[in-house]
Design a protein around this motif. Structure first.
Motif, PDB file in Angstrom:
ATOM      1  N   ASP A 126       0.794  -1.339   0.069  1.00  0.00           N
ATOM      2  CA  ASP A 126      -0.105   0.089   0.026  1.00  0.00           C
ATOM      3  C   ASP A 126       0.709   1.230   0.087  1.00  0.00           C
ATOM      4  N   ILE A 127       0.162   2.457  -0.074  1.00  0.00           N
ATOM      5  CA  ILE A 127       0.953   3.676  -0.106  1.00  0.00           C
ATOM      6  C   ILE A 127       0.233   4.722   0.762  1.00  0.00           C
ATOM      7  N   ILE A 140      -6.686   1.067  -5.217  1.00  0.00           N
ATOM      8  CA  ILE A 140      -5.821   1.057  -6.651  1.00  0.00           C
ATOM      9  C   ILE A 140      -5.704  -0.600  -6.964  1.00  0.00           C
ATOM     10  N   ASP A 141      -5.577  -0.995  -8.147  1.00  0.00           N
ATOM     11  CA  ASP A 141      -5.310  -2.274  -8.700  1.00  0.00           C
ATOM     12  C   ASP A 141      -3.896  -2.415  -8.623  1.00  0.00           C
ATOM     13  N   GLU A 142      -3.542  -3.537  -9.045  1.00  0.00           N
ATOM     14  CA  GLU A 142      -2.092  -3.960  -9.111  1.00  0.00           C
ATOM     15  C   GLU A 142      -1.143  -3.102  -9.906  1.00  0.00           C
ATOM     16  N   ASN A 143      -1.813  -2.302 -10.778  1.00  0.00           N
ATOM     17  CA  ASN A 143      -0.770  -1.501 -11.470  1.00  0.00           C
ATOM     18  C   ASN A 143      -0.761   0.027 -11.097  1.00  0.00           C
ATOM     19  N   GLY A 144      -1.396   0.229  -9.897  1.00  0.00           N
ATOM     20  CA  GLY A 144      -1.496   1.542  -9.313  1.00  0.00           C
ATOM     21  C   GLY A 144      -2.810   2.238  -9.808  1.00  0.00           C
ATOM     22  N   ASN A 145      -3.759   1.698 -10.839  1.00  0.00           N
ATOM     23  CA  ASN A 145      -4.617   2.677 -11.221  1.00  0.00           C
ATOM     24  C   ASN A 145      -5.795   2.805 -10.250  1.00  0.00           C
ATOM     25  N   LYS A 146      -6.362   3.853 -10.046  1.00  0.00           N
ATOM     26  CA  LYS A 146      -7.581   4.027  -9.209  1.00  0.00           C
ATOM     27  C   LYS A 146      -8.730   3.397  -9.445  1.00  0.00           C
ATOM     28  N   LEU A 147      -9.185   2.607  -8.495  1.00  0.00           N
ATOM     29  CA  LEU A 147     -10.504   1.918  -8.636  1.00  0.00           C
ATOM     30  C   LEU A 147     -11.709   2.876  -8.237  1.00  0.00           C
ATOM     31  N   TYR A 148     -11.709   3.058  -6.874  1.00  0.00           N
ATOM     32  CA  TYR A 148     -12.840   3.887  -6.224  1.00  0.00           C
ATOM     33  C   TYR A 148     -12.180   4.312  -4.870  1.00  0.00           C
ATOM     34  N   GLU A 149     -12.951   5.048  -4.273  1.00  0.00           N
ATOM     35  CA  GLU A 149     -12.437   5.595  -2.796  1.00  0.00           C
ATOM     36  C   GLU A 149     -13.547   5.222  -1.882  1.00  0.00           C
ATOM     37  N   THR A 150     -13.248   4.708  -0.709  1.00  0.00           N
ATOM     38  CA  THR A 150     -14.323   4.283   0.291  1.00  0.00           C
ATOM     39  C   THR A 150     -15.172   5.629   1.032  1.00  0.00           C
ATOM     40  N   ASN A 151     -15.978   5.369   1.495  1.00  0.00           N
ATOM     41  CA  ASN A 151     -16.852   6.457   2.076  1.00  0.00           C
ATOM     42  C   ASN A 151     -15.960   7.317   2.929  1.00  0.00           C
ATOM     43  N   LYS A 152     -15.973   8.651   2.799  1.00  0.00           N
ATOM     44  CA  LYS A 152     -15.217   9.651   3.538  1.00  0.00           C
ATOM     45  C   LYS A 152     -15.997  10.262   4.605  1.00  0.00           C
ATOM     46  N   ASP A 153     -16.885   9.653   5.153  1.00  0.00           N
ATOM     47  CA  ASP A 153     -17.780  10.234   6.134  1.00  0.00           C
ATOM     48  C   ASP A 153     -16.869  10.228   7.559  1.00  0.00           C
ATOM     49  N   ASN A 180     -12.119  12.016   8.433  1.00  0.00           N
ATOM     50  CA  ASN A 180     -12.811  12.209   7.097  1.00  0.00           C
ATOM     51  C   ASN A 180     -12.096  12.460   5.836  1.00  0.00           C
ATOM     52  N   GLN A 181     -10.836  11.727   5.732  1.00  0.00           N
ATOM     53  CA  GLN A 181     -10.146  11.707   4.619  1.00  0.00           C
ATOM     54  C   GLN A 181      -9.472  10.568   4.020  1.00  0.00           C
ATOM     55  N   SER A 182      -9.272  10.379   3.103  1.00  0.00           N
ATOM     56  CA  SER A 182      -8.520   9.097   2.385  1.00  0.00           C
ATOM     57  C   SER A 182      -7.051   9.311   2.445  1.00  0.00           C
ATOM     58  N   LEU A 183      -6.343   8.619   3.476  1.00  0.00           N
ATOM     59  CA  LEU A 183      -4.997   8.927   3.766  1.00  0.00           C
ATOM     60  C   LEU A 183      -4.236   7.704   3.347  1.00  0.00           C
ATOM     61  N   LEU A 184      -4.821   6.638   2.695  1.00  0.00           N
ATOM     62  CA  LEU A 184      -3.858   5.567   2.188  1.00  0.00           C
ATOM     63  C   LEU A 184      -4.364   5.030   0.799  1.00  0.00           C
ATOM     64  N   MET A 185      -3.582   4.582  -0.127  1.00  0.00           N
ATOM     65  CA  MET A 185      -4.073   3.753  -1.075  1.00  0.00           C
ATOM     66  C   MET A 185      -3.760   2.481  -1.107  1.00  0.00           C
ATOM     67  N   TYR A 186      -4.815   1.639  -1.183  1.00  0.00           N
ATOM     68  CA  TYR A 186      -5.126   0.268  -0.757  1.00  0.00           C
ATOM     69  C   TYR A 186      -4.927  -0.504  -2.183  1.00  0.00           C
ATOM     70  N   ARG A 187      -3.938  -1.316  -2.219  1.00  0.00           N
ATOM     71  CA  ARG A 187      -3.744  -2.063  -3.386  1.00  0.00           C
ATOM     72  C   ARG A 187      -4.580  -3.743  -3.376  1.00  0.00           C
ATOM     73  N   ILE A 188      -5.524  -3.598  -4.342  1.00  0.00           N
ATOM     74  CA  ILE A 188      -6.308  -4.560  -4.441  1.00  0.00           C
ATOM     75  C   ILE A 188      -5.438  -5.710  -5.299  1.00  0.00           C
ATOM     76  N   ARG A 189      -5.141  -6.969  -4.893  1.00  0.00           N
ATOM     77  CA  ARG A 189      -4.258  -7.895  -5.676  1.00  0.00           C
ATOM     78  C   ARG A 189      -5.224  -9.062  -5.962  1.00  0.00           C
ATOM     79  N   SER A 190      -5.252  -9.614  -7.031  1.00  0.00           N
ATOM     80  CA  SER A 190      -6.256 -10.970  -7.417  1.00  0.00           C
ATOM     81  C   SER A 190      -5.916 -11.977  -6.407  1.00  0.00           C
ATOM     82  N   ASN A 191      -4.526 -12.420  -5.965  1.00  0.00           N
ATOM     83  CA  ASN A 191      -4.490 -13.389  -5.214  1.00  0.00           C
ATOM     84  C   ASN A 191      -4.081 -13.245  -3.690  1.00  0.00           C
ATOM     85  N   SER A 192      -4.752 -12.010  -3.375  1.00  0.00           N
ATOM     86  CA  SER A 192      -4.780 -11.781  -2.053  1.00  0.00           C
ATOM     87  C   SER A 192      -5.522 -12.690  -0.909  1.00  0.00           C
ATOM     88  N   ILE A 193      -4.850 -12.919   0.312  1.00  0.00           N
ATOM     89  CA  ILE A 193      -5.357 -13.934   1.046  1.00  0.00           C
ATOM     90  C   ILE A 193      -6.922 -13.422   1.438  1.00  0.00           C
TER      91      ILE A 193
END
Length: 319
Positions: free
Chosen positions: A96-97, A125-138, A199-212
């Motif tokens: 993650d970043i 983000i996906d495995e290549n670092g492309n943004k997928l979506y942002e979780t709720n910022k409430d 109420n901020q997105s402070l991390l880019m969470y990487r979604i990997r297809s083979n994640s546990i």
């Protein structure tokens, strides 16, 4: 004040470039008074070992520890906790970043709101670092977080920032398969610690297809239901009961059931992505369809959805 913040991370088989970006995102934080405790949970991984020792050699804030053998995430994090000297402890995952203002923002939010533990939203983000979506910022107060945690897990583990005394009081993580974070947060509530959400997105969470976590999402859900039940019965300290929960979830994890659960999850996430991209009809169709694929996935989401409806509409009939 400029208290020391300990950042803990465990790495096993992540790609070297991902680990580099993760480490750099911590070393380049605006809040510089940190120590970065990194556990290598795979002593045979020579490429990661070399990379980690390189960072340790040129930045004195980095402290590398290599397990003698593979221990798994929970034990590795507990090893890291024993090495921490900071007033606060932050979690980090090796793929993650962190946003550069993450630690500063979380520290100030925790102190200003007199909390013990905070987490935040994330950018997926996906495995290549492309943004997928942002979780709720409430933003969620301690009262709000407590109410939602008593329906399902919303605390995003890689974004945690908490007082060191919280980890010490709870004696770190417990071996609750795929659910150690939810187990920890529920035990925090039982101890009276106050948790809040920034109420901020402070991390880019990487979604990997083979994640546990993704491949075992059904067992994760079943375990979360079990430990929530123990929490409500004030029996969460009984590890024999916790182990029984884990055994039962594994016995129910039939292949077809797991597959339907994962398909429903994919549909639901696609629907959320559609809505965030203003494709409202497609989004609602995907979300609606996900509820007919797996009854377990419907059960997972319905309580939190109803809670949000009640919160934003004051519709008191919904329990």
């Amino acid at each position: 004040m400029n208290e020391l913040v300990s950042v803990i991370m465990s790495t096993y088989n992540e790609e070297t470039d991902m680990v580099e970006k993760s480490i750099e995102s911590i070393l380049n934080q605006s809040y510089i008074n940190i120590e970065f405790i990194i556990i290598l949970d795979n002593p045979e991984n020579l490429r990661l070992k070399k990379l980690l020792y390189q960072y340790e050699s040129y930045d004195q804030r980095v402290k590398v520890f290599v397990n003698d053998k593979n221990l798994g995430l929970v034990k590795s994090l507990n090893v890291a906790l024993k090495q921490c000297s900071g007033r606060y402890i932050a979690r980090m995952d090796a793929d993650d970043i962190s946003i550069s203002e993450r630690l500063m923002t979380q520290k100030e939010y925790l102190e200003n709101n007199k909390l013990d533990f905070v987490f935040s939203s994330m950018i997926l983000i996906d495995e290549n670092g492309n943004k997928l979506y942002e979780t709720n910022k409430d933003e969620l107060s301690y009262t709000d977080v407590k109410k939602v945690l008593e329906k399902g897990n919303i605390s995003t583990h890689p974004t945690w920032f908490l007082k060191r005394e919280v980890y010490e009081e709870l004696d770190g993580y417990r071996e609750v398969l795929y659910c150690e974070d939810y187990d920890f947060t529920l035990r925090c509530l039982l101890k009276g610690f106050k948790i809040g959400k920034v109420n901020q997105s402070l991390l880019m969470y990487r979604i990997r297809s083979n994640s546990i976590s993704r491949s075992n999402s059904f067992e994760q859900y079943r375990n979360s239901i079990g430990i929530l039940k123990l929490y409500k019965e004030n029996s969460l300290d009984d590890m024999n009961l916790v182990f029984d929960i884990v055994k039962k979830s594994q016995s129910k994890a039939e292949l077809k059931v797991k597959e339907r659960f994962m398909i429903a999850d994919k549909k639901f996430r696609k629907g959320i992505e559609n809505i965030r991209n203003k494709q409202i009809i497609n989004g609602l169709v995907n979300i609606f369809y996900s509820f007919f694929i797996s009854k377990y996935y419907t059960q997972k989401n319905i309580k939190i959805i109803l809670y949000k409806i009640r919160k934003y509409t004051n519709f008191s009939i919904i329990k």
